[in-house]
Design a protein around this motif. Structure first.
Motif, PDB file in Angstrom:
ATOM      1  N   HIS A   4       1.962 -16.868 -28.920  1.00 12.36           N
ATOM      2  CA  HIS A   4       0.715 -16.741 -29.679  1.00 12.36           C
ATOM      3  C   HIS A   4      -0.076 -18.016 -29.386  1.00 12.36           C
ATOM      4  O   HIS A   4       0.358 -19.113 -29.758  1.00 12.36           O
ATOM      5  CB  HIS A   4       1.047 -16.612 -31.167  1.00 12.36           C
ATOM      6  N   VAL A   5      -1.186 -17.879 -28.689  1.00  6.91           N
ATOM      7  CA  VAL A   5      -1.993 -19.022 -28.263  1.00  6.91           C
ATOM      8  C   VAL A   5      -3.384 -18.890 -28.879  1.00  6.91           C
ATOM      9  O   VAL A   5      -4.012 -17.827 -28.779  1.00  6.91           O
ATOM     10  CB  VAL A   5      -2.085 -19.094 -26.727  1.00  6.91           C
ATOM     11  N   VAL A   6      -3.857 -19.973 -29.496  1.00  7.74           N
ATOM     12  CA  VAL A   6      -5.165 -19.956 -30.150  1.00  7.74           C
ATOM     13  C   VAL A   6      -5.924 -21.223 -29.762  1.00  7.74           C
ATOM     14  O   VAL A   6      -5.369 -22.317 -29.788  1.00  7.74           O
ATOM     15  CB  VAL A   6      -5.030 -19.886 -31.689  1.00  7.74           C
ATOM     16  N   MET A   7      -7.192 -21.060 -29.403  1.00  8.08           N
ATOM     17  CA  MET A   7      -8.065 -22.206 -29.128  1.00  8.08           C
ATOM     18  C   MET A   7      -9.099 -22.294 -30.251  1.00  8.08           C
ATOM     19  O   MET A   7      -9.648 -21.281 -30.675  1.00  8.08           O
ATOM     20  CB  MET A   7      -8.764 -22.050 -27.779  1.00  8.08           C
ATOM     21  N   PHE A   8      -9.355 -23.526 -30.699  1.00  8.07           N
ATOM     22  CA  PHE A   8     -10.278 -23.787 -31.798  1.00  8.07           C
ATOM     23  C   PHE A   8     -11.394 -24.721 -31.345  1.00  8.07           C
ATOM     24  O   PHE A   8     -11.155 -25.642 -30.560  1.00  8.07           O
ATOM     25  CB  PHE A   8      -9.541 -24.495 -32.950  1.00  8.07           C
ATOM     26  N   ALA A  45      -4.737 -31.638 -29.136  1.00 10.42           N
ATOM     27  CA  ALA A  45      -6.175 -31.908 -29.078  1.00 10.42           C
ATOM     28  C   ALA A  45      -6.618 -31.995 -27.626  1.00 10.42           C
ATOM     29  O   ALA A  45      -5.908 -32.543 -26.778  1.00 10.42           O
ATOM     30  CB  ALA A  45      -6.493 -33.219 -29.791  1.00 10.42           C
ATOM     31  N   ASN A  46      -7.791 -31.461 -27.348  1.00  9.18           N
ATOM     32  CA  ASN A  46      -8.379 -31.586 -26.019  1.00  9.18           C
ATOM     33  C   ASN A  46      -8.642 -33.064 -25.727  1.00  9.18           C
ATOM     34  O   ASN A  46      -9.047 -33.815 -26.609  1.00  9.18           O
ATOM     35  CB  ASN A  46      -9.687 -30.788 -25.956  1.00  9.18           C
ATOM     36  N   CYS A  53     -14.436 -26.853 -22.363  1.00 11.52           N
ATOM     37  CA  CYS A  53     -13.234 -27.093 -23.173  1.00 11.52           C
ATOM     38  C   CYS A  53     -13.458 -26.813 -24.656  1.00 11.52           C
ATOM     39  O   CYS A  53     -14.518 -27.096 -25.198  1.00 11.52           O
ATOM     40  CB  CYS A  53     -12.766 -28.536 -23.007  1.00 11.52           C
ATOM     41  N   TRP A  54     -12.419 -26.291 -25.281  1.00 12.81           N
ATOM     42  CA  TRP A  54     -12.384 -26.136 -26.729  1.00 12.81           C
ATOM     43  C   TRP A  54     -11.716 -27.389 -27.297  1.00 12.81           C
ATOM     44  O   TRP A  54     -11.172 -28.194 -26.553  1.00 12.81           O
ATOM     45  CB  TRP A  54     -11.631 -24.856 -27.093  1.00 12.81           C
TER      46      TRP A  54
END
Length: 97
Positions: A4-8, A45-46, A53-54
């Motif tokens: 389960h991968v999520v980008m914020f 964190a990015n 980029c998110w």
């Protein structure tokens, strides 16, 4: 194993608030301890300032798709979502590894 991968990223219309953001990210990082069937959990964190980029990446592992389906409505997850949606938008991808 289901990934389960999520980008914020911060919502465009919301002013940057580093204290609030840090508190939300800390809550994301601590969610693993509240749901015992999460197998792996990492919030990163990015690090590069690029337009594509998110801001954050959540990588989680569950036994199977059924476990992800149990996770999504879990009260601890829903409580976090209620607060996250006031500051972040996100996209997700679920896949079998």
């Amino acid at each position: 194993m289901m990934q389960h991968v999520v980008m914020f990223r911060r919502l465009e219309h919301v002013a940057e608030d580093m204290h609030r953001e840090a508190a939300l990210v800390e809550r994301m990082r601590n969610l693993e301890g509240e749901i015992d069937f999460i197998r792996a959990w990492r919030v990163s964190a990015n690090e590069l300032a690029r337009p594509i980029c998110w801001d954050y990446l959540l990588e989680a592992s569950f036994d199977d798709a059924e476990a992800v389906e149990r996770y999504l409505p879990h009260p601890a997850h829903q409580a976090l979502i209620a607060d996250l949606k006031t500051y972040f938008e996100w996209v997700a991808c679920d896949y079998t590894r």
